[in-house]
Design a protein around this motif. Structure first.
Motif, mmCIF file in Angstrom:
data_model
loop_
_atom_site.group_PDB
_atom_site.id
_atom_site.type_symbol
_atom_site.label_atom_id
_atom_site.label_comp_id
_atom_site.label_asym_id
_atom_site.label_seq_id
_atom_site.Cartn_x
_atom_site.Cartn_y
_atom_site.Cartn_z
ATOM 1 N N HIS A 111 55.855 14.325 57.215
ATOM 2 C CA HIS A 111 54.570 13.685 57.431
ATOM 3 C C HIS A 111 53.665 14.679 58.127
ATOM 4 O O HIS A 111 54.031 15.235 59.165
ATOM 5 N N CYS A 112 52.520 14.915 57.556
ATOM 6 C CA CYS A 112 51.580 15.854 58.152
ATOM 7 C C CYS A 112 51.190 15.365 59.543
ATOM 8 O O CYS A 112 50.871 14.191 59.730
ATOM 9 N N ALA A 113 51.251 16.282 60.508
ATOM 10 C CA ALA A 113 50.901 15.943 61.884
ATOM 11 C C ALA A 113 50.610 17.213 62.663
ATOM 12 O O ALA A 113 51.107 18.287 62.328
ATOM 13 N N GLY A 114 49.807 17.088 63.666
ATOM 14 C CA GLY A 114 49.498 18.221 64.532
ATOM 15 C C GLY A 114 48.253 18.954 64.066
ATOM 16 O O GLY A 114 47.616 18.590 63.079
ATOM 17 N N THR A 115 47.926 19.990 64.793
ATOM 18 C CA THR A 115 46.737 20.770 64.451
ATOM 19 C C THR A 115 47.030 21.675 63.258
ATOM 20 O O THR A 115 48.178 21.969 62.945
ATOM 21 N N VAL A 116 45.987 22.104 62.616
ATOM 22 C CA VAL A 116 46.119 22.985 61.452
ATOM 23 C C VAL A 116 46.275 24.425 61.947
ATOM 24 O O VAL A 116 45.553 24.869 62.835
ATOM 25 N N VAL A 117 47.250 25.135 61.375
ATOM 26 C CA VAL A 117 47.526 26.528 61.724
ATOM 27 C C VAL A 117 47.545 27.359 60.443
ATOM 28 O O VAL A 117 47.582 26.820 59.344
ATOM 29 N N LEU A 118 47.519 28.668 60.596
ATOM 30 C CA LEU A 118 47.609 29.569 59.446
ATOM 31 C C LEU A 118 49.047 30.046 59.279
ATOM 32 O O LEU A 118 49.697 30.414 60.252
ATOM 33 N N SER A 137 42.169 20.979 56.521
ATOM 34 C CA SER A 137 43.223 19.975 56.484
ATOM 35 C C SER A 137 44.464 20.637 55.910
ATOM 36 O O SER A 137 44.399 21.727 55.361
ATOM 37 N N CYS A 138 45.579 19.979 56.016
ATOM 38 C CA CYS A 138 46.854 20.559 55.594
ATOM 39 C C CYS A 138 46.890 20.794 54.082
ATOM 40 O O CYS A 138 46.657 19.879 53.290
ATOM 41 N N GLU A 187 50.965 21.669 61.800
ATOM 42 C CA GLU A 187 52.110 22.181 62.558
ATOM 43 C C GLU A 187 53.429 21.607 62.032
ATOM 44 O O GLU A 187 54.441 22.283 62.003
ATOM 45 N N SER A 188 53.420 20.347 61.581
ATOM 46 C CA SER A 188 54.644 19.730 61.071
ATOM 47 C C SER A 188 55.157 20.425 59.817
ATOM 48 O O SER A 188 56.344 20.693 59.682
#
Length: 79
Positions: free
Chosen positions: A50-57, A33-34, A76-77
């Protein structure tokens, strides 16, 4: 790690190779999760994010820690 040197170009090249090696090995965990949401991230203080989108590194530098970079899972946000 190369010995201490004043050859900044060589040290930068080493750092780039080092990060690339970690990037190849790193993957986002299935249950990630973010990080910003979990830590109530100070980076976004006074900002409407606002947290949104897929999780990235992402690779993040915190100047208060010095020469340390941290690999974090963020949405992603926030990235």
């Amino acid at each position: 790690m190369p010995p201490r040197s004043k050859d900044l170009a060589a040290l930068r090249a080493f750092a780039a190779r080092h990060v690339a090696a970690h990037a190849k090995a790193a993957t986002v965990r299935r249950n990630a999760s973010c990080h910003c949401r979990a830590q109530r991230c100070a980076t976004h203080e006074h900002t409407r994010v606002h947290c949104a989108g897929t999780v990235v590194l992402v690779l993040r530098h915190d100047p208060t820690v010095g020469q340390v970079w941290t690999l974090e899972e963020v949405c992603e946000s926030c990235a």
